[in-house]
Design a protein around this motif. Structure first.
Motif, short mmCIF file in Angstrom:
data_model
loop_
_atom_site.label_atom_id
_atom_site.label_comp_id
_atom_site.label_asym_id
_atom_site.label_seq_id
_atom_site.Cartn_x
_atom_site.Cartn_y
_atom_site.Cartn_z
N THR A 57 0.85 -1.19 0.00
CA THR A 57 0.00 0.00 0.00
C THR A 57 0.89 1.24 0.00
O THR A 57 2.09 1.17 0.29
N LYS A 58 0.26 2.37 -0.32
CA LYS A 58 1.02 3.62 -0.37
C LYS A 58 0.39 4.64 0.56
O LYS A 58 -0.83 4.71 0.65
N ASN A 59 1.22 5.44 1.20
CA ASN A 59 0.78 6.51 2.10
C ASN A 59 -0.27 6.01 3.09
O ASN A 59 -1.43 6.35 3.01
N GLY A 60 0.16 5.15 3.98
CA GLY A 60 -0.77 4.50 4.91
C GLY A 60 -1.49 3.41 4.14
O GLY A 60 -0.86 2.59 3.50
N THR A 61 -2.81 3.44 4.16
CA THR A 61 -3.54 2.43 3.38
C THR A 61 -4.35 3.12 2.29
O THR A 61 -5.26 2.56 1.70
N GLU A 62 -3.97 4.37 2.02
CA GLU A 62 -4.71 5.20 1.06
C GLU A 62 -4.86 4.51 -0.30
O GLU A 62 -5.92 4.51 -0.90
N LYS A 63 -3.76 3.94 -0.78
CA LYS A 63 -3.80 3.33 -2.12
C LYS A 63 -3.34 1.89 -2.07
O LYS A 63 -2.25 1.59 -1.54
N GLU A 64 -4.12 1.00 -2.65
CA GLU A 64 -3.72 -0.40 -2.76
C GLU A 64 -2.88 -0.55 -4.02
O GLU A 64 -3.39 -0.46 -5.14
N ALA A 77 -4.42 0.51 -7.62
CA ALA A 77 -4.02 1.93 -7.69
C ALA A 77 -3.18 2.22 -8.94
O ALA A 77 -3.21 3.34 -9.45
N TYR A 109 5.79 3.67 0.86
CA TYR A 109 5.13 2.41 0.56
C TYR A 109 5.29 1.46 1.74
O TYR A 109 6.27 1.53 2.49
#
Ligand SMILES: *[C@@H]1O[C@H](CO)[C@@H](O)[C@H](O)[C@H]1NC(C)=O
Length: 229
Positions: A57-64, A77, A109
């Motif tokens: 994931t990217k920036n916490g779980t913002e983007k899979e 994403a 990431y």
């Protein structure tokens, strides 16, 4: 004695379990815009993880970014741009490749193995060539001469860290003179050029570097004395 070694062993165990379940951090990957990025993530245990779930994931779980599960892999994403390394899964290696990184791909990431409670953090930094374009490196020639041989004197002109790519020429007092094929190398949008020419007559020679795009021209002169001709 027994008690001491027991204490020692249990403190080792605590340290190890702290490492195992804690967050691993500190990896940065720097990639030039347009190149592929490999984001590393490895369990370090050499176990086969073909059937073990891992999530990127990217920036916490913002983007899979990438989900590997038994069955089909997904990259919601960044569709079509992310892949894993199938051969490396057998050795606990869940690294991914992101094709042709864009400035927007930079960020923090996370590679997570939910069933192992292991998390790894990887920072991706995209080095934008645009920045280099906005920040030109004016070409400055540096000239040297080598010892005279029976064919004459070899002159060498070096231009380093120039951007945009300069043209480099050798001139006598009036005309451009024949030279060898330039040696050109490029790193992060910066050019290093070496141009050699052999001269047979004494005189004044100059190396000229030009960058038309930024209206820059610079030259260096060198005096050559040929003996015995
Ligand atoms: C994991 O695989 C990637 C891609 O093949 C490789 O670059 C990396 O070095 C591997 N990491 C380890 C710890 O083996």
């Amino acid at each position: 004695m027994e008690l001491l070694s027991l204490l020692f062993m249990s403190s080792c165990f605590l340290t190890l379990s702290g490492l195992t379940f804690g967050d691993q951090s500190g990896t940065s990957v720097i990639v030039r815009e347009g190149d592929d990025a490999i984001l590393p993530c490895s369990l370090g245990t050499n176990e086969n993880i073909e059937h073990v779930r891992f999530d990127w994931t990217k920036n916490g779980t913002e983007k899979e970014v990438y989900i590997h599960d038994t069955g089909v892999d997904r990259s919601p994403a960044l569709p079509g741009r992310v892949s894993h390394f199938p051969d490396d899964l057998q050795h606990g290696n869940a690294s991914i490749r992101i094709n042709k990184v864009q400035p927007g791909d930079g960020g923090n990431y996370t590679c997570d193995f939910p069933s192992r409670r292991k998390t790894f953090r990887i920072k991706l930094v995209v080095d934008s060539v645009l920045k280099v374009r906005n920040d030109p490196g004016a070409a400055e020639p540096h000239v040297t001469s080598h010892d005279q041989t029976n064919v004459g004197v070899l002159l060498q002109c070096d231009v380093k860290n120039a951007h945009p790519k300069p043209t480099v020429e050798w001139w006598d007092s009036n005309n451009q003179i024949p030279s060898e094929k330039p040696q050109v190398s490029e790193q992060r949008g910066r050019f290093n050029i070496t141009l050699k020419a052999t001269v047979e007559k004494s005189g004044r020679y100059r190396c000229v570097a030009k960058q038309e795009e930024i209206k820059h021209q610079a030259q260096k002169e060198i005096n050559v004395h040929i003996y015995g001709k």
